[in-house]
Motif scaffolding. Sequence first.
Motif, PDB file in Angstrom:
ATOM      1  N   ILE A  97      29.046  31.896  34.066  1.00  0.00           N
ATOM      2  CA  ILE A  97      28.585  33.279  34.128  1.00  0.00           C
ATOM      3  C   ILE A  97      29.772  34.138  34.529  1.00  0.00           C
ATOM      4  N   ALA A  98      30.000  35.197  33.772  1.00  0.00           N
ATOM      5  CA  ALA A  98      31.112  36.106  34.048  1.00  0.00           C
ATOM      6  C   ALA A  98      30.588  37.522  34.231  1.00  0.00           C
ATOM      7  N   LEU A  99      31.266  38.256  35.079  1.00  0.00           N
ATOM      8  CA  LEU A  99      30.868  39.621  35.414  1.00  0.00           C
ATOM      9  C   LEU A  99      32.025  40.579  35.166  1.00  0.00           C
ATOM     10  N   PRO A 100      31.727  41.872  34.943  1.00  0.00           N
ATOM     11  CA  PRO A 100      32.803  42.866  34.866  1.00  0.00           C
ATOM     12  C   PRO A 100      33.570  42.915  36.180  1.00  0.00           C
ATOM     13  N   LYS A 101      34.853  43.172  36.102  1.00  0.00           N
ATOM     14  CA  LYS A 101      35.680  43.208  37.308  1.00  0.00           C
ATOM     15  C   LYS A 101      35.215  44.269  38.296  1.00  0.00           C
ATOM     16  N   THR A 102      34.521  45.270  37.790  1.00  0.00           N
ATOM     17  CA  THR A 102      34.032  46.339  38.673  1.00  0.00           C
ATOM     18  C   THR A 102      32.762  45.950  39.422  1.00  0.00           C
ATOM     19  N   ARG A 103      32.166  44.833  39.040  1.00  0.00           N
ATOM     20  CA  ARG A 103      30.896  44.416  39.648  1.00  0.00           C
ATOM     21  C   ARG A 103      31.143  43.161  40.486  1.00  0.00           C
ATOM     22  N   LYS A 104      31.405  43.329  41.762  1.00  0.00           N
ATOM     23  CA  LYS A 104      31.690  42.215  42.647  1.00  0.00           C
ATOM     24  C   LYS A 104      30.401  41.688  43.279  1.00  0.00           C
ATOM     25  N   LYS A 105      30.208  40.379  43.151  1.00  0.00           N
ATOM     26  CA  LYS A 105      29.033  39.732  43.732  1.00  0.00           C
ATOM     27  C   LYS A 105      29.484  38.604  44.643  1.00  0.00           C
ATOM     28  N   ARG A 106      28.683  38.298  45.642  1.00  0.00           N
ATOM     29  CA  ARG A 106      29.058  37.294  46.634  1.00  0.00           C
ATOM     30  C   ARG A 106      28.379  35.951  46.408  1.00  0.00           C
ATOM     31  N   THR A 107      27.099  35.939  46.053  1.00  0.00           N
ATOM     32  CA  THR A 107      26.367  34.689  45.863  1.00  0.00           C
ATOM     33  C   THR A 107      25.577  34.752  44.568  1.00  0.00           C
ATOM     34  N   VAL A 108      25.099  33.571  44.119  1.00  0.00           N
ATOM     35  CA  VAL A 108      24.317  33.543  42.885  1.00  0.00           C
ATOM     36  C   VAL A 108      23.026  34.339  43.009  1.00  0.00           C
ATOM     37  N   LYS A 109      22.549  34.525  44.215  1.00  0.00           N
ATOM     38  CA  LYS A 109      21.327  35.316  44.420  1.00  0.00           C
ATOM     39  C   LYS A 109      21.509  36.750  43.936  1.00  0.00           C
ATOM     40  N   LEU A 159      31.173  30.010  27.068  1.00  0.00           N
ATOM     41  CA  LEU A 159      32.145  28.937  27.259  1.00  0.00           C
ATOM     42  C   LEU A 159      33.484  29.511  27.693  1.00  0.00           C
ATOM     43  N   VAL A 160      34.126  28.818  28.614  1.00  0.00           N
ATOM     44  CA  VAL A 160      35.433  29.228  29.132  1.00  0.00           C
ATOM     45  C   VAL A 160      36.360  28.026  29.089  1.00  0.00           C
ATOM     46  N   SER A 161      37.580  28.237  28.611  1.00  0.00           N
ATOM     47  CA  SER A 161      38.595  27.179  28.686  1.00  0.00           C
ATOM     48  C   SER A 161      39.779  27.694  29.494  1.00  0.00           C
ATOM     49  N   SER A 162      40.567  28.594  28.927  1.00  0.00           N
ATOM     50  CA  SER A 162      41.712  29.138  29.661  1.00  0.00           C
ATOM     51  C   SER A 162      41.347  30.374  30.481  1.00  0.00           C
ATOM     52  N   GLY A 163      40.305  31.088  30.072  1.00  0.00           N
ATOM     53  CA  GLY A 163      39.926  32.313  30.765  1.00  0.00           C
ATOM     54  C   GLY A 163      40.589  33.555  30.210  1.00  0.00           C
ATOM     55  N   SER A 164      41.444  33.399  29.187  1.00  0.00           N
ATOM     56  CA  SER A 164      42.173  34.550  28.634  1.00  0.00           C
ATOM     57  C   SER A 164      41.241  35.555  27.963  1.00  0.00           C
ATOM     58  N   THR A 165      40.175  35.062  27.313  1.00  0.00           N
ATOM     59  CA  THR A 165      39.230  35.968  26.659  1.00  0.00           C
ATOM     60  C   THR A 165      38.501  36.818  27.693  1.00  0.00           C
ATOM     61  N   LEU A 166      38.127  36.212  28.792  1.00  0.00           N
ATOM     62  CA  LEU A 166      37.486  36.978  29.866  1.00  0.00           C
ATOM     63  C   LEU A 166      38.431  38.051  30.387  1.00  0.00           C
ATOM     64  N   PHE A 167      39.668  37.660  30.623  1.00  0.00           N
ATOM     65  CA  PHE A 167      40.654  38.594  31.174  1.00  0.00           C
ATOM     66  C   PHE A 167      40.860  39.793  30.255  1.00  0.00           C
ATOM     67  N   SER A 168      40.966  39.512  28.956  1.00  0.00           N
ATOM     68  CA  SER A 168      41.213  40.599  28.001  1.00  0.00           C
ATOM     69  C   SER A 168      40.024  41.538  27.870  1.00  0.00           C
ATOM     70  N   PHE A 174      32.472  34.089  37.432  1.00  0.00           N
ATOM     71  CA  PHE A 174      31.739  34.170  38.698  1.00  0.00           C
ATOM     72  C   PHE A 174      31.149  32.829  39.120  1.00  0.00           C
ATOM     73  N   GLU A 175      30.523  32.126  38.180  1.00  0.00           N
ATOM     74  CA  GLU A 175      29.850  30.868  38.526  1.00  0.00           C
ATOM     75  C   GLU A 175      29.831  29.935  37.322  1.00  0.00           C
ATOM     76  N   THR A 176      30.299  28.704  37.529  1.00  0.00           N
ATOM     77  CA  THR A 176      30.228  27.683  36.483  1.00  0.00           C
ATOM     78  C   THR A 176      28.889  26.978  36.560  1.00  0.00           C
ATOM     79  N   ILE A 177      28.163  26.936  35.453  1.00  0.00           N
ATOM     80  CA  ILE A 177      26.850  26.290  35.465  1.00  0.00           C
ATOM     81  C   ILE A 177      26.846  24.954  34.715  1.00  0.00           C
ATOM     82  N   LEU A 178      27.931  24.674  33.960  1.00  0.00           N
ATOM     83  CA  LEU A 178      28.002  23.396  33.246  1.00  0.00           C
ATOM     84  C   LEU A 178      29.446  23.082  32.904  1.00  0.00           C
TER      85      LEU A 178
END
Length: 286
Positions: A97-109, A159-168, A174-178
């Motif tokens: 699960i990925a979030l916008p950089k402007t949306r900071k969350k602390r826990t999965v709740k 799906l995430v491998s290097s994380g470059s797509t998220l960064f761009s 935020f949280e790996t579920i699998l």
Amino acid sequence: MQEKLRIAVQKSGRLSEDSLKLLKECGIGVPNGNNQLKINAENFDAEILFLRDDDIPEYVQDGVADIGFVGENVVLEKNKTADIVERLGYGKCRLSIALPKTRKKRTVKDLDGMKIATSYPFILNKWLKQNRLKADIHVISGSVEIAPRIGLADAICDLVSSGSTLFSNELYEFETILKSEAVLISGKKLSPKRRALLEKLLFRIRSVKKAKYNKYVMLNAPNKSIGKICSYLPGINSPTIVPLAKKDWSSVHSVISESDFWNVIENLKAAGAEGILIIPIEKMID
């Protein structure tokens, strides 16, 4: 007609390349099929079916293919009746699960009540239930990462491998579920002949995998140091010791695990080993 093992392989992409490479390392030739969907393998009683990765679990469940090389994430998402018979060690990635950089969350709740875009609704919904969360799931077949930017969702699960797509796309993981990798799946109703062929293939695959995770080591050492050196080299059963022409010296041969490689080498050097030679192993059979 002679029974052949029907092997499903993704028809294109990195997973396809790695799967065909593994088959080749197992001594199974796959001729260039010129975009054919089914071709006969060489040196093994098998035929290769080139399919879309999303279709492979269903084809295996329905008996159209006997076994299939596919990502574990696809197997779990499609939720078909097939057994994972071997984890293959390549195609590693994670569903996160990925979030916008402007949306900071602390826990999965903090995800409770969000709108989440994904191509993996089954896996995501199962994870949400396990964590007693509710979310509005938007199913998207592609370009999931753009959903928050166009206001379609608050977060994504992709799906995430290097994380470059998220960064761009100004997202953060935020949280790996699998955690996923390529797996070999099998149908539940293989004939005795095809079951025997599968066992033969698994034997070859495991031999290739074991070779990749180990190295063959040869070294020279004074005989007075052999005992200590051998304590670092368990080998398959025990190290092989061969006397050298040089008086009171021997050559020691063994196998070491890739994960222990540098620690073992450092210990060998400290114990008096010289002329250490490390050789890759092509196949390793117990």
